[in-house]
Design an enzyme around this catalytic site. Sequence first.
Site, PDB file in Angstrom:
ATOM      1  N   TYR A 177       0.873  -1.171   0.000  1.00  0.00           N
ATOM      2  CA  TYR A 177       0.000   0.000   0.000  1.00  0.00           C
ATOM      3  C   TYR A 177       0.915   1.227   0.000  1.00  0.00           C
ATOM      4  CZ  TYR A 177      -3.564  -3.407   1.544  1.00  0.00           C
ATOM      5  OH  TYR A 177      -4.419  -4.486   1.657  1.00  0.00           O
TER       6      TYR A 177
HETATM    7  C1  LIG Z   1      -7.941  -3.031  -6.397  1.00  0.00           C
HETATM    8  C2  LIG Z   1      -6.704  -3.410  -5.620  1.00  0.00           C
HETATM    9  C3  LIG Z   1      -6.769  -4.423  -4.673  1.00  0.00           C
HETATM   10  C4  LIG Z   1      -5.637  -4.812  -3.975  1.00  0.00           C
HETATM   11  N1  LIG Z   1      -5.747  -5.797  -3.066  1.00  0.00           N
HETATM   12  C5  LIG Z   1      -4.654  -6.190  -2.394  1.00  0.00           C
HETATM   13  C6  LIG Z   1      -4.741  -7.242  -1.464  1.00  0.00           C
HETATM   14  O1  LIG Z   1      -5.810  -7.840  -1.263  1.00  0.00           O
HETATM   15  N2  LIG Z   1      -3.629  -7.600  -0.789  1.00  0.00           N
HETATM   16  C7  LIG Z   1      -2.435  -6.967  -1.006  1.00  0.00           C
HETATM   17  O2  LIG Z   1      -1.452  -7.369  -0.390  1.00  0.00           O
HETATM   18  N3  LIG Z   1      -2.332  -5.968  -1.886  1.00  0.00           N
HETATM   19  C8  LIG Z   1      -3.410  -5.560  -2.578  1.00  0.00           C
HETATM   20  N4  LIG Z   1      -3.293  -4.540  -3.463  1.00  0.00           N
HETATM   21  C9  LIG Z   1      -2.006  -3.844  -3.621  1.00  0.00           C
HETATM   22  C10 LIG Z   1      -1.114  -4.525  -4.626  1.00  0.00           C
HETATM   23  O3  LIG Z   1      -0.677  -5.764  -4.091  1.00  0.00           O
HETATM   24  C11 LIG Z   1       0.125  -3.682  -4.910  1.00  0.00           C
HETATM   25  O4  LIG Z   1      -0.275  -2.438  -5.429  1.00  0.00           O
HETATM   26  C12 LIG Z   1       1.094  -4.385  -5.849  1.00  0.00           C
HETATM   27  O5  LIG Z   1       2.374  -3.801  -5.712  1.00  0.00           O
HETATM   28  C13 LIG Z   1       0.654  -4.301  -7.280  1.00  0.00           C
HETATM   29  O6  LIG Z   1       1.426  -5.127  -8.119  1.00  0.00           O
HETATM   30  P1  LIG Z   1       1.372  -4.854  -9.691  1.00  0.00           P
HETATM   31  O7  LIG Z   1       2.261  -5.802 -10.369  1.00  0.00           O
HETATM   32  O8  LIG Z   1      -0.052  -4.770 -10.121  1.00  0.00           O
HETATM   33  O9  LIG Z   1       1.925  -3.384  -9.748  1.00  0.00           O
HETATM   34  P2  LIG Z   1       3.072  -2.631 -10.560  1.00  0.00           P
HETATM   35  O10 LIG Z   1       2.663  -1.207 -10.451  1.00  0.00           O
HETATM   36  O11 LIG Z   1       3.257  -3.222 -11.895  1.00  0.00           O
HETATM   37  O12 LIG Z   1       4.359  -2.910  -9.686  1.00  0.00           O
HETATM   38  C14 LIG Z   1       4.505  -2.489  -8.341  1.00  0.00           C
HETATM   39  C15 LIG Z   1       6.004  -2.338  -8.014  1.00  0.00           C
HETATM   40  O13 LIG Z   1       6.683  -3.569  -8.256  1.00  0.00           O
HETATM   41  C16 LIG Z   1       7.641  -3.432  -9.294  1.00  0.00           C
HETATM   42  N5  LIG Z   1       7.549  -4.615 -10.156  1.00  0.00           N
HETATM   43  C17 LIG Z   1       6.490  -5.003 -10.895  1.00  0.00           C
HETATM   44  N6  LIG Z   1       6.773  -6.143 -11.529  1.00  0.00           N
HETATM   45  C18 LIG Z   1       8.023  -6.490 -11.197  1.00  0.00           C
HETATM   46  C19 LIG Z   1       8.879  -7.564 -11.549  1.00  0.00           C
HETATM   47  N7  LIG Z   1       8.466  -8.513 -12.378  1.00  0.00           N
HETATM   48  N8  LIG Z   1      10.125  -7.614 -11.027  1.00  0.00           N
HETATM   49  C20 LIG Z   1      10.545  -6.647 -10.191  1.00  0.00           C
HETATM   50  N9  LIG Z   1       9.780  -5.592  -9.817  1.00  0.00           N
HETATM   51  C21 LIG Z   1       8.535  -5.517 -10.317  1.00  0.00           C
HETATM   52  C22 LIG Z   1       7.257  -2.159 -10.022  1.00  0.00           C
HETATM   53  O14 LIG Z   1       8.363  -1.566 -10.665  1.00  0.00           O
HETATM   54  C23 LIG Z   1       6.702  -1.312  -8.899  1.00  0.00           C
HETATM   55  O15 LIG Z   1       7.753  -0.722  -8.162  1.00  0.00           O
HETATM   56  C24 LIG Z   1      -4.410  -4.149  -4.203  1.00  0.00           C
HETATM   57  C25 LIG Z   1      -4.356  -3.144  -5.153  1.00  0.00           C
HETATM   58  C26 LIG Z   1      -5.479  -2.769  -5.855  1.00  0.00           C
HETATM   59  C27 LIG Z   1      -5.373  -1.668  -6.861  1.00  0.00           C
END
Ligand SMILES: Cc1cc2nc3c(=O)[nH]c(=O)nc-3n(C[C@H](O)[C@H](O)[C@H](O)COP(=O)(O)OP(=O)(O)OC[C@H]3O[C@@H](n4cnc5c(N)ncnc54)[C@H](O)[C@@H]3O)c2cc1C
Length: 519
Positions: free
Chosen positions: A462
């Site tokens: 978060y």
């Molecule tokens: C609707 C919603 C519900 C959610 N529910 C939950 C929940 O139930 N539990 C919970 O724990 N979290 C929850 N989250 C939060 C979510 O886990 C985080 O926002 C998470 O970081 C998102 O991952 P992403 O790959 O979608 O994001 P991105 O924005 O793609 O990545 C997030 C970060 O990780 C890095 N990253 C991405 N992919 C890689 C990779 N392959 N290797 C290295 N670094 C990488 C990115 O550069 C960035 O710094 C929720 C978010 C939303 C919007």
Amino acid sequence: MAKFCALLILIIAVCSTSATATLPKNGDGEGLLSCLHASGLTNVTTISSSASEFYSLLNFSAQNLRFTEPQTPRPYVIIIPQSQTQLEKSMVCSIQHGWEIRVRSGGHSYEGLSYTSDVPFVLIDLLKLNKITVDVKSKRAWVQAGATLGEVYSAIANSSPNLAFPAGVCHTVGSGGHIAGGGLSFLSRKYGLAADNVLDALLINASGKVMDKNAMGEDVFWALRGGGGGSWGVVYAWKLQLVSVPTILTAFTVLRTGTDNVTEAVHRWQYVGPQMEEDIFMRVQFFGIKVNDSTTIRASFHGIYLGRQPELLTIMGKVFPELGMVAADCKEMKWVETIGNFDSTNVSQLTNRYYTNKVFFKIKSDFGKTPLPKPALRGLWSIMEEEVSAYAIFSPLGGIMNRIPLTALPFPQRQGTLFDIQYKVTWTNRSEDDHYLEWMRKLYKYMEPYVSHSPRAAYVNYLDLDLGSAFNGSATAEEARAWGDKYFHHNYDRLVKAKTQVDPQNFFRNSQSIPPLAN
Ligand SMILES: Cc1cc2nc3c(=O)[nH]c(=O)nc-3n(C[C@H](O)[C@H](O)[C@H](O)COP(=O)(O)OP(=O)(O)OC[C@H]3O[C@@H](n4cnc5c(N)ncnc54)[C@H](O)[C@@H]3O)c2cc1C
Ligand SMILES: *[C@@H]1O[C@H](CO)[C@@H](O)[C@H](O)[C@H]1NC(C)=O
Ligand SMILES: *[C@@H]1O[C@H](CO)[C@@H](O)[C@H](O)[C@H]1NC(C)=O
Ligand SMILES: *[C@@H]1O[C@H](CO)[C@@H](O)[C@H](O)[C@H]1NC(C)=O
Ligand SMILES: *[C@@H]1O[C@H](CO)[C@@H](O)[C@H](O)[C@H]1NC(C)=O
Ligand SMILES: *[C@@H]1O[C@H](CO)[C@@H](O)[C@H](O)[C@H]1NC(C)=O
Ligand SMILES: *[C@@H]1O[C@H](CO)[C@@H](O)[C@H](O)[C@H]1NC(C)=O
Ligand SMILES: *[C@@H]1O[C@H](CO)[C@@H](O)[C@H](O)[C@H]1NC(C)=O
Ligand SMILES: *[C@@H]1O[C@H](CO)[C@@H](O)[C@H](O)[C@H]1NC(C)=O
């Protein structure tokens, strides 16, 4: 000289109105593109491509409208690798030609860190690296990091009705960022974090070298599983331990409305929610609602029970009779159907990567270590009632979370923490950012006396830049403690150690990344 001028024009385009008086140093654009093409990488869209093509790719996985503003810094190029080799080459070409990399899986970073930067950068978007192989017999799966949670759940459910993976309910969240930040879910009380269920990972470093857990070493493998995305290299794939669930389980939602009703029920929940048997996960979400001309508070107690409905009612009658749960509050379904049930979608939509209903939002987090007294809850309701587009969720820990050692992974909130709190406010008018940000900060200040302190903890998934940030990821290890201590507490120093091992030159950085020790 001509080349130099072309580069300058590019810088202006990239930095747009957020550019400061001194233009940051840019990478070599032409060199990057010819390196990519020479490596056989054709799926590349530059900022000078047709604007609609560029923006539809950029916006596709940009999940917070706050970071799709005309003045938001854009990448010079969007690279979409479609294999491990292409991913390695994307990274090596970018770094060789002096570019900073931002990597995006699901794009749900609350602060947009996967697709924005305060310096010129390239975006490596993993949306095409989303393959999943499930081995039912060994209860394991290999998942490419660009796969969304919905794609993972769908692949698991197509393989077996009795297997699941303990990760979040939002189906468009990427496994790349989510698992990297820990991953709390409806199954955490039974099976721990998503990161607790990672068996191996393939990490690519700045030289394009792929490492599994043995090659990367213990500290780095530890850091990858909860130390937050973006600091260690690029995760190409995760090997996951799947978990068992009954074919049919029970989802439930109980609503309570009005100050007195909600106060009584939430107050009691704080004592029972985190103590229930670990087959039950019940969180509580509350928000202001307009009833005729006035606003009041409503709470939704919802979650799942890994069993059938009559048993759930019997248990609730014993441990939480005050809630008055009845059969009509429950619905039996398969595990995979619970995702859609709590994410306003259905099983057929789980593999749809596009997040509809995008809004502007701000989120902050806390951890509750002691129950809030009733007057404190009433005060919280009156602030929540000011903004009906806001909500807060208390999610119980307890169960197996109490038995996993605090240092097992970077996520430090285990024994001694009752629940995590997420506060969210959304809006749709771009000129109202300041109003909603201010309101969120007021709410956060109000909560200070009632939540964890020394440090006041936060959850890295978060992400919250109010906790501190550094231009171009330039913080020293001491400076980054400002946020590192809040997210990771006593585990922060080991993260710095892992970073120093795996990325001593700090190629993988953003405004809240973990820095290496200076050498
Ligand atoms: C609707 C919603 C519900 C959610 N529910 C939950 C929940 O139930 N539990 C919970 O724990 N979290 C929850 N989250 C939060 C979510 O886990 C985080 O926002 C998470 O970081 C998102 O991952 P992403 O790959 O979608 O994001 P991105 O924005 O793609 O990545 C997030 C970060 O990780 C890095 N990253 C991405 N992919 C890689 C990779 N392959 N290797 C290295 N670094 C990488 C990115 O550069 C960035 O710094 C929720 C978010 C939303 C919007
Ligand atoms: C950002 O940091 C990198 C690595 O230290 C450095 O090479 C680059 O010049 C910095 N960029 C800016 C604009 O400060
Ligand atoms: C490149 O990726 C985009 C976005 O996923 C896709 O629409 C396009 O078909 C891909 N192009 C090639 C040549 O594979
Ligand atoms: C992408 O977002 C930008 C900024 O909000 C907007 O100007 C543009 O129209 C969007 N483009 C597409 C194709 O959605
Ligand atoms: C990447 O890993 C390889 C193998 O461990 C190592 O030789 C190389 O120096 C690493 N690259 C960087 C930039 O750290
Ligand atoms: C409180 O709950 C009771 C029982 O569910 C309900 O009848 C009553 O209307 C609720 N009070 C308010 C203010 O909604
Ligand atoms: C809201 O207004 C309607 C219509 O005037 C009325 O029937 C209802 O009782 C009101 N509800 C509350 C909670 O006051
Ligand atoms: C699933 O949701 C989609 C989009 O909301 C809808 O079009 C479709 O009819 C739904 N399918 C089922 C089986 O409910
Ligand atoms: C958006 O907010 C601004 C500033 O408060 C206001 O002037 C404008 O009317 C709002 N626009 C819409 C569509 O509500």
